[in-house]
Design a protein around this motif. Structure first.
Motif, PDB file in Angstrom:
ATOM      1  N   THR A  82       0.591  -1.542  -0.438  1.00  0.00           N
ATOM      2  CA  THR A  82       0.041  -0.368  -0.274  1.00  0.00           C
ATOM      3  C   THR A  82       0.764   1.146   0.203  1.00  0.00           C
ATOM      4  N   GLU A  83       1.184   2.794  -1.223  1.00  0.00           N
ATOM      5  CA  GLU A  83       1.445   3.523  -1.138  1.00  0.00           C
ATOM      6  C   GLU A  83       0.367   4.442  -0.719  1.00  0.00           C
ATOM      7  N   LEU A  84       0.856   5.723   0.471  1.00  0.00           N
ATOM      8  CA  LEU A  84       0.016   6.730   0.753  1.00  0.00           C
ATOM      9  C   LEU A  84       0.477   7.847   0.134  1.00  0.00           C
ATOM     10  N   THR A  85      -0.449   8.873   0.131  1.00  0.00           N
ATOM     11  CA  THR A  85       0.758  10.153  -0.602  1.00  0.00           C
ATOM     12  C   THR A  85       0.321  11.202   0.879  1.00  0.00           C
ATOM     13  N   PHE A  86       1.258  11.731   1.594  1.00  0.00           N
ATOM     14  CA  PHE A  86       0.429  12.518   2.622  1.00  0.00           C
ATOM     15  C   PHE A  86       0.835  14.280   1.755  1.00  0.00           C
ATOM     16  N   GLN A  87      -0.341  14.574   2.207  1.00  0.00           N
ATOM     17  CA  GLN A  87      -0.850  16.432   1.228  1.00  0.00           C
ATOM     18  C   GLN A  87      -1.501  16.861   2.835  1.00  0.00           C
ATOM     19  N   ILE A  88      -0.981  18.280   2.400  1.00  0.00           N
ATOM     20  CA  ILE A  88      -1.376  18.979   3.288  1.00  0.00           C
ATOM     21  C   ILE A  88      -2.337  19.642   2.792  1.00  0.00           C
ATOM     22  N   LEU A  89      -3.851  19.604   3.275  1.00  0.00           N
ATOM     23  CA  LEU A  89      -5.157  20.500   3.141  1.00  0.00           C
ATOM     24  C   LEU A  89      -5.127  22.638   3.114  1.00  0.00           C
ATOM     25  N   SER A  90      -5.080  23.119   2.569  1.00  0.00           N
ATOM     26  CA  SER A  90      -5.084  24.238   2.313  1.00  0.00           C
ATOM     27  C   SER A  90      -6.747  24.574   3.506  1.00  0.00           C
ATOM     28  N   SER A  91      -6.323  25.399   5.022  1.00  0.00           N
ATOM     29  CA  SER A  91      -7.022  25.512   5.469  1.00  0.00           C
ATOM     30  C   SER A  91      -7.328  26.909   5.634  1.00  0.00           C
ATOM     31  N   GLU A  92      -6.986  27.251   4.302  1.00  0.00           N
ATOM     32  CA  GLU A  92      -7.954  29.195   4.388  1.00  0.00           C
ATOM     33  C   GLU A  92      -9.339  28.795   3.392  1.00  0.00           C
ATOM     34  N   GLN A  93      -9.822  29.644   4.472  1.00  0.00           N
ATOM     35  CA  GLN A  93     -11.852  29.835   3.890  1.00  0.00           C
ATOM     36  C   GLN A  93     -11.355  30.821   3.240  1.00  0.00           C
ATOM     37  N   PRO A  94     -12.563  30.882   1.843  1.00  0.00           N
ATOM     38  CA  PRO A  94     -13.047  31.676   1.408  1.00  0.00           C
ATOM     39  C   PRO A  94     -13.692  33.240   2.117  1.00  0.00           C
ATOM     40  N   LYS A  95     -12.619  34.047   1.386  1.00  0.00           N
ATOM     41  CA  LYS A  95     -13.896  35.688   2.321  1.00  0.00           C
ATOM     42  C   LYS A  95     -15.133  35.233   1.518  1.00  0.00           C
ATOM     43  N   PRO A  96     -16.278  36.024   2.927  1.00  0.00           N
ATOM     44  CA  PRO A  96     -17.628  36.151   2.132  1.00  0.00           C
ATOM     45  C   PRO A  96     -17.570  37.149   1.724  1.00  0.00           C
ATOM     46  N   ASP A  97     -18.224  37.439   0.452  1.00  0.00           N
ATOM     47  CA  ASP A  97     -18.621  38.254  -0.653  1.00  0.00           C
ATOM     48  C   ASP A  97     -19.991  38.114  -1.143  1.00  0.00           C
ATOM     49  N   ALA A  98     -20.747  38.558  -1.855  1.00  0.00           N
ATOM     50  CA  ALA A  98     -21.907  37.881  -2.743  1.00  0.00           C
ATOM     51  C   ALA A  98     -21.723  37.138  -3.296  1.00  0.00           C
ATOM     52  N   SER A  99     -20.945  35.934  -3.933  1.00  0.00           N
ATOM     53  CA  SER A  99     -20.916  34.935  -3.976  1.00  0.00           C
ATOM     54  C   SER A  99     -20.229  33.854  -3.483  1.00  0.00           C
ATOM     55  N   THR A 100     -20.437  33.865  -1.949  1.00  0.00           N
ATOM     56  CA  THR A 100     -20.031  32.862  -1.412  1.00  0.00           C
ATOM     57  C   THR A 100     -21.982  33.600   0.134  1.00  0.00           C
ATOM     58  N   ARG A 101     -21.841  34.122   0.089  1.00  0.00           N
ATOM     59  CA  ARG A 101     -23.350  33.923   1.533  1.00  0.00           C
ATOM     60  C   ARG A 101     -24.387  33.094   1.266  1.00  0.00           C
ATOM     61  N   SER A 102     -24.466  32.672   0.596  1.00  0.00           N
ATOM     62  CA  SER A 102     -25.653  31.507   0.017  1.00  0.00           C
ATOM     63  C   SER A 102     -24.938  30.015   0.342  1.00  0.00           C
ATOM     64  N   VAL A 103     -24.153  30.528   1.234  1.00  0.00           N
ATOM     65  CA  VAL A 103     -22.913  29.038   1.158  1.00  0.00           C
ATOM     66  C   VAL A 103     -23.835  28.171   2.504  1.00  0.00           C
ATOM     67  N   ILE A 104     -24.461  27.133   2.602  1.00  0.00           N
ATOM     68  CA  ILE A 104     -25.026  26.627   3.434  1.00  0.00           C
ATOM     69  C   ILE A 104     -24.217  25.549   4.139  1.00  0.00           C
ATOM     70  N   ARG A 105     -23.201  24.510   3.470  1.00  0.00           N
ATOM     71  CA  ARG A 105     -21.794  24.478   3.703  1.00  0.00           C
ATOM     72  C   ARG A 105     -20.831  24.349   2.421  1.00  0.00           C
ATOM     73  N   SER A 106     -19.740  23.796   2.658  1.00  0.00           N
ATOM     74  CA  SER A 106     -18.169  23.934   2.211  1.00  0.00           C
ATOM     75  C   SER A 106     -16.944  23.121   2.930  1.00  0.00           C
ATOM     76  N   GLY A 107     -16.592  22.790   1.379  1.00  0.00           N
ATOM     77  CA  GLY A 107     -15.058  22.528   2.145  1.00  0.00           C
ATOM     78  C   GLY A 107     -14.438  21.048   1.529  1.00  0.00           C
TER      79      GLY A 107
END
Length: 327
Positions: A82-107
């Motif tokens: 078994t091979e597993l690749t270690f990756q660092i996932l970005s924890s940066e969250q998008p800044k709320p604006d007109a295009s993201t205010r309708s978001v219930i959940r995202s990730g």
């Protein structure tokens, strides 16, 4: 993760405790060459550290046997076959604006899937039953003999096991626009809902650019009166397609959303097998922050050899009035 050269699932690591890898670990490996408690990964002093737990066949990092070593982004861990690749996932969250205010959940897809997988280990829980259902779904998707069968099987699974009233498979072109491949039922409002400027802007930002799964609330001002979930199919961290589901307001639950994420991840792995693409993994350029052992997925672009002609008019089983026990 790769098992005998084939892509496997993604696991999100918990920085608050030791993450055990092995046949009976938090990250369960169905590998006869792995020990029951083979290795561990923990986060200490600002870095992720891989340690061998006196395993029978050793733990390998980037081609060499180790006892305890820090993990760098992109490092390859091998345990048995078994091979597993270690990756660092970005924890940066998008800044709320007109295009993201309708978001219930995202990730990020990997993070959402990993959280759901950890909960699915609980016995006699709804999450546990969902894990069993996903196993059956994986057999169904992997049994598909063509890309068309795979897409139809995926859409049928969404209709059967979620509250979706409409669902579609979309390709993501070089311009990041969603191109409909198959929508169930044909002639529904899903395609037109995705053209609403606010919906399109959110999907362009979170799905096409960031590769995140997103769940959107209705936007009556834009003529969208349903909830929409859009889940990308990824090659590494780059989306090449998306599954989009639409439900009446208040019908989509967290369990539905997580199930859609799990199904999309399985479909992405099955798609790799159908297209027979052997390209090298595409690594993200953005510096990530939280850790994961992630799938290695070859790039699937517009030059894929999948035959998708004629799918837009395929009729699938209509939604049932009563959902299954997973609801």
């Amino acid at each position: 993760m790769r098992i005998a050269g084939k892509p496997g699932p993604t696991f999100v690591l918990d920085p608050s405790r030791e993450n055990i890898l092995g046949r009976s670990g938090d990250i369960a490996l169905a590998d006869r060459l792995a020990s029951r408690r083979h290795a561990s990964i923990c986060h200490r002093e600002g870095q992720w550290v891989l340690a061998d737990l006196e395993s029978r066949n050793g733990t390998w990092l980037s081609g060499r046997a180790i006892r305890s070593e820090p993990l760098a982004d992109g490092a390859v861990v091998r345990i048995g076959m078994t091979e597993l690749t270690f990756q660092i996932l970005s924890s940066e969250q998008p800044k709320p604006d007109a295009s993201t205010r309708s978001v219930i959940r995202s990730g990020p897809v990997g993070q959402l899937q990993g959280e759901a997988m950890r909960r699915s280990q609980a016995v006699d829980s709804e999450d546990g039953r969902r894990g069993a259902m996903l196993y059956q779904a994986s057999l169904r998707l992997l049994a598909s003999r063509s890309s068309q069968q795979l897409i139809c099987a995926m859409l049928e699974l969404v209709i059967e096991h979620t509250a979706a009233s409409s669902v579609g498979w979309f390709q993501l072109g070089p311009d990041a626009n969603l191109k409909a491949v198959c929508i169930v039922p044909p002639g529904g409002q899903l395609a037109s809902a995705l053209t609403a400027p606010s919906i399109r802007a959110t999907i362009d930002q979170l799905v096409s650019r960031d590769g995140h799964a997103v769940w959107l609330q209705p936007n009556p001002a834009a003529g969208v009166h349903s909830e929409i979930a859009c889940i990308p199919l990824l090659d590494g961290e780059r989306p090449h397609a998306a599954v989009v589901a639409m439900t009446p307001p208040g019908r989509l639950r967290d369990s539905d959303f997580e199930l859609l994420v799990g199904l999309a991840t399985l479909a992405a792995a099955a798609w790799d097998g159908q297209t027979g693409c052997d390209r090298a993994d595409v690594l993200a350029d953005d510096p990530p922050r939280s850790g994961a052992l992630s799938q290695q997925k070859p790039f699937l672009g517009s030059d894929s050899d999948a035959d998708l002609s004629g799918l837009s008019t395929i009729e699938l089983t209509p939604p049932r009035d009563a959902h299954n026990e997973m609801r």
